[in-house]
Design an enzyme around this catalytic site. Structure first.
Site, PDB file in Angstrom:
ATOM      1  N   ARG A   1       6.932 -17.318 -38.355  1.00 30.21           N
ATOM      2  CA  ARG A   1       6.826 -18.161 -39.547  1.00 30.21           C
ATOM      3  C   ARG A   1       5.391 -18.181 -40.066  1.00 30.21           C
ATOM      4  NH1 ARG A   1       9.906 -18.730 -43.411  1.00 30.21           N
ATOM      5  NH2 ARG A   1       8.470 -19.595 -44.914  1.00 30.21           N
TER       6      ARG A   1
ATOM      7  N   HIS B   1      14.265   2.447 -56.004  1.00 28.87           N
ATOM      8  CA  HIS B   1      13.397   1.380 -55.508  1.00 28.87           C
ATOM      9  C   HIS B   1      12.072   1.218 -56.245  1.00 28.87           C
ATOM     10  CE1 HIS B   1      12.479  -1.659 -52.678  1.00 28.87           C
ATOM     11  NE2 HIS B   1      13.102  -1.148 -51.646  1.00 28.87           N
TER      12      HIS B   1
ATOM     13  N   SER C   1      14.838  -6.103 -43.571  1.00 33.88           N
ATOM     14  CA  SER C   1      14.650  -6.919 -44.760  1.00 33.88           C
ATOM     15  C   SER C   1      15.728  -7.986 -44.837  1.00 33.88           C
ATOM     16  CB  SER C   1      14.701  -6.051 -46.028  1.00 33.88           C
ATOM     17  OG  SER C   1      14.428  -6.821 -47.176  1.00 33.88           O
ATOM     18  N   GLN C   2      15.293  -9.208 -45.093  1.00 35.68           N
ATOM     19  CA  GLN C   2      16.236 -10.275 -45.419  1.00 35.68           C
ATOM     20  C   GLN C   2      16.405 -10.271 -46.934  1.00 35.68           C
ATOM     21  OE1 GLN C   2      16.674 -15.047 -44.706  1.00 35.68           O
ATOM     22  NE2 GLN C   2      14.754 -14.359 -45.564  1.00 35.68           N
TER      23      GLN C   2
ATOM     24  N   TYR D   1       6.475   5.236 -53.398  1.00 36.79           N
ATOM     25  CA  TYR D   1       7.639   5.753 -54.107  1.00 36.79           C
ATOM     26  C   TYR D   1       7.397   7.076 -54.841  1.00 36.79           C
ATOM     27  CZ  TYR D   1       9.182   1.052 -53.055  1.00 36.79           C
ATOM     28  OH  TYR D   1       9.491  -0.099 -52.391  1.00 36.79           O
TER      29      TYR D   1
ATOM     30  N   TYR E   1       8.867  -3.622 -39.323  1.00 35.25           N
ATOM     31  CA  TYR E   1       8.546  -3.959 -40.712  1.00 35.25           C
ATOM     32  C   TYR E   1       9.572  -4.952 -41.232  1.00 35.25           C
ATOM     33  CZ  TYR E   1       7.993  -3.275 -45.794  1.00 35.25           C
ATOM     34  OH  TYR E   1       7.811  -3.464 -47.154  1.00 35.25           O
TER      35      TYR E   1
ATOM     36  N   LYS F   1      15.618 -26.947 -35.875  1.00 36.68           N
ATOM     37  CA  LYS F   1      14.352 -27.005 -36.611  1.00 36.68           C
ATOM     38  C   LYS F   1      13.567 -25.693 -36.521  1.00 36.68           C
ATOM     39  CE  LYS F   1      13.793 -32.027 -36.382  1.00 36.68           C
ATOM     40  NZ  LYS F   1      15.180 -32.281 -35.941  1.00 36.68           N
ATOM     41  N   MET F   2      14.303 -24.603 -36.627  1.00 32.02           N
ATOM     42  CA  MET F   2      13.696 -23.275 -36.619  1.00 32.02           C
ATOM     43  C   MET F   2      14.014 -22.542 -37.917  1.00 32.02           C
ATOM     44  SD  MET F   2      14.422 -21.886 -32.753  1.00 32.02           S
ATOM     45  CE  MET F   2      13.519 -22.547 -31.337  1.00 32.02           C
ATOM     46  N   SER F   3      13.088 -21.728 -38.380  1.00 29.09           N
ATOM     47  CA  SER F   3      13.321 -20.897 -39.565  1.00 29.09           C
ATOM     48  C   SER F   3      14.449 -19.912 -39.290  1.00 29.09           C
ATOM     49  CB  SER F   3      12.040 -20.130 -39.914  1.00 29.09           C
ATOM     50  OG  SER F   3      12.336 -18.965 -40.665  1.00 29.09           O
ATOM     51  N   PRO F   4      15.513 -19.899 -40.119  1.00 30.73           N
ATOM     52  CA  PRO F   4      16.605 -18.942 -39.894  1.00 30.73           C
ATOM     53  C   PRO F   4      16.132 -17.491 -39.888  1.00 30.73           C
ATOM     54  CG  PRO F   4      17.326 -20.650 -41.393  1.00 30.73           C
ATOM     55  CD  PRO F   4      15.852 -20.855 -41.193  1.00 30.73           C
TER      56      PRO F   4
ATOM     57  N   PRO G   1      18.258   1.646 -51.836  1.00 32.00           N
ATOM     58  CA  PRO G   1      19.247   0.843 -51.114  1.00 32.00           C
ATOM     59  C   PRO G   1      20.595   0.796 -51.835  1.00 32.00           C
ATOM     60  CG  PRO G   1      17.187  -0.366 -51.485  1.00 32.00           C
ATOM     61  CD  PRO G   1      17.186   0.827 -52.396  1.00 32.00           C
TER      62      PRO G   1
END
Length: 590
Positions: free
Chosen positions: A468, A325, A518-519, A105, A416, A390-393, A118
């Site tokens: 995961r 940021h 990014s989630q 940064y 990334y 049964k999967m990670s969203p 953002p």
């Protein structure tokens, strides 16, 4: 120099409310957190080579393998740097955090607008809760991840803080812990800046009605729309802004006005109209306003982009935020906004016009015009479908992004995804490398007619599990990217010849993130947006809700190879095709 506007009658400044503070709680919690580990050198080197497999050519990988073997041999430079890094870890609260803020940064010299800060689009609303003006104290509830307490430090860096431009490196100031904490917010309307004290004489925050009265006074006193947009100065590249800033604050009025903005708890931007668009473009247009203001002809001058937190409200009810940021990551910002969304304004603290401000307008106009930003709501399903299988969203969405990119470009790319290191004291982020050997095998097989669906499902399952696994590794401090950065920074501190591992073409490819993702989950039905981190790349942010997913996809118009709308459509298609594959293919119990 233009004459400053008349100040509004100020509220009485009072001491901040402190009755609910619990002295020492924050420090006690922080000291109880583990320190960030330094992963074993051999482990990182091995995982680095594995991460390169899907994104570099065979001959490049062979060359890099030879460099890695030389780097990590007993008694070599890698071992020396590793030991130095372990000593640093032993003597600091976090061996990475200071370096990371500096490199990611404060040393970054492109404009913070689009390239770093953002934007956040919130559902339309008419009122903001007044509680947000109260400074957060040590009573914030501690957050947990998988039963582990998280570092809360970032929450205390967001309010009353601001980035300060420098000639070669910026800095961040935080006034929340000063002997006289700020009691005002900054309000911007028609590119004119006001200070609003947000406490009554008894120490209570202004309520909604009081805030509305003050906001109306500000709006009525700043109706003129021909003011020089001084806020546009904060959109300059950081070196140019640093020079201009030093000139700006030589004037006493300017210095006092800028200081008032920097010290304020946060900024509220009361925007004018937005460009007319079709209904299907409303969300994307709102995202543009949150990311950069739409350009100088719209609302970009109605900002102070160095301010850590800016809430934005448009005439039509559009609302959201923009944040600088350096002090914090997206999830704490979203959690803060989830907690209560708010605003206010009052006593005008005015910037004396800097001569020739208008000369910077074309620069911002070009930057704003270059951003291609699409916000889409994928309403076919959300977290519910991956969880059913049964999967990670998050892993499911990331694999869909890999499939979408492969369908468009015929190859995998360095990807990334932000991983939180908040399980550790002063933790920030590491990288989840979503392009894996497993994801590459899946995307190559998906549209291959010679492959059976059962094999495709098996490959999908392996890709999701690989993501995961990497995620769990990253949040536990065992990923590769920050460790490699630490070794590189240690070499620079010791003034060593830079090891060839870090000047290698593979390392450059690994850090050229064509997909920066990014989630940022939220209780609010919102979506965060940011620009690509490389000229020929994409920025993808998403908020998975239970039955739908909000996406923001960005690219640069000046790059002929990228198209935000095309990638957004490809992601939609990938998600639907993956669901169809799972629903139509019987598979053995996992």
């Amino acid at each position: 120099m233009a004459k400053p506007c008349a100040l509004l009658k100020p509220c009485h400044l009072v001491k901040p409310v402190s009755a609910t503070r619990v002295p020492g709680r924050y420090l006690t919690h922080q000291k109880g957190l583990p320190t960030l580990p330094v992963p074993p050198l051999h482990q990182t080197c091995e995982r680095y080579l594995t991460a390169l497999e899907p994104i570099v050519e065979v001959d490049e990988l062979k060359h890099t393998t030879e460099l890695i073997e030389e780097f990590q041999k007993p008694g070599g430079v890698g071992e020396r740097l590793q030991k130095s890094l372990e000593r640093r870890a032993h003597n600091t609260d976090n061996w990475l955090s200071e370096w990371w803020v500096q490199v990611a940064y404060l040393d970054y010299r492109l404009p913070v607008v689009v390239h770093s800060s953002p934007g956040l689009v919130l559902p339309r609303t008419q009122l903001f809760n007044a509680e947000m003006v109260c400074p957060y104290s040590e009573t914030l509830p501690v957050e947990y991840l998988g039963g582990n307490p998280l570092c809360m430090n970032q929450y205390y860096q967001v309010l009353s803080s601001c980035r300060i431009p420098g000639l070669k490196r910026d800095s961040v100031v935080n006034h929340a812990k000063s002997s006289i904490p700020p009691k005002h917010i900054t309000v911007v309307h028609n590119s004119q800046f006001f200070v609003l004290d947000v406490y009554n004489s008894d120490g209570s925050p202004l309520d909604t009605d009081q805030l509305c009265v003050q906001l109306e006074k500000i709006c009525s006193s700043s109706k003129q729309t021909n003011m020089d947009p001084v806020g546009i100065l904060t959109t300059l590249d950081r070196d140019s802004w640093g020079k201009t800033y030093n000139s700006l604050i030589k004037d006493k009025t300017n210095k006092e006005s800028v200081s008032a903005i920097q010290r304020s708890i946060f900024t509220v931007c009361l925007d004018g109209q937005m460009p007319p668009v079709s209904d299907d473009m409303l969300r994307s247009c709102a995202a543009v306003q949150m990311l950069h203001g739409g350009g100088s002809q719209w609302n970009s001058g109605n900002r102070w982009f160095d301010k850590t937190l800016q809430f934005i409200i448009g005439e039509d009810g559009t609302c959201g935020a923009n944040y600088e940021h350096a002090p914090a990551e997206g999830p704490p910002i979203v959690a803060l906004i989830d907690h209560v969304v708010e605003y206010t304004s009052r006593r005008a603290s005015v910037l004396t016009n800097l001569t020739k401000v208008i000369k910077y307008v074309p620069f911002l106009h070009r930057l704003a015009q270059d951003v291609d930003l699409k916000v889409v709501v994928f309403d076919h399903f959300g977290k519910n479908v991956p969880k059913t299988h049964k999967m990670s969203p998050d892993a499911f969405i990331q694999v869909a992004l890999q499939l979408a990119y492969y369908r468009m470009y015929g190859q995998s790319c360095a990807t990334y995804e932000s991983a939180s290191l908040r399980m550790f004291r002063l933790g920030r982020t590491d990288t989840i490398r979503s392009a894996s050997t497993a994801s590459a095998s899946f995307v190559k097989a998906f549209d291959d007619p010679t492959k059976q669906n059962t094999e495709k499902v098996d490959l999908l399952d392996k890709a999701v599990k690989a993501h995961r696994w990497y995620t769990n590794m990253a949040i536990s401090g065992q990923a590769i990217d920050r460790h490699l950065l630490g070794l590189k920074m240690q070499a620079m501190e010791e003034k060593l010849t830079m090891p060839k591992v870090f000047t290698d073409n593979s390392y450059s490819k690994a850090l050229h993130y064509l997909l920066s993702t990014s989630q940022v989950p939220s209780k609010t039905d919102c979506v965060m947006c940011f620009g690509p981190v490389v000229p020929n790349g994409y920025g993808v942010c998403y908020n998975p809700m239970e039955s739908h997913i909000n996406f923001a996809v960005s690219s640069f118009n000046t790059c002929n190879e990228t198209n935000a709308a095309h990638l957004a459509q490809a992601v939609k298609d990938a998600l639907l095709d993956m669901r169809t594959l799972l629903e139509q293919t019987p598979r053995a119990k996992l």
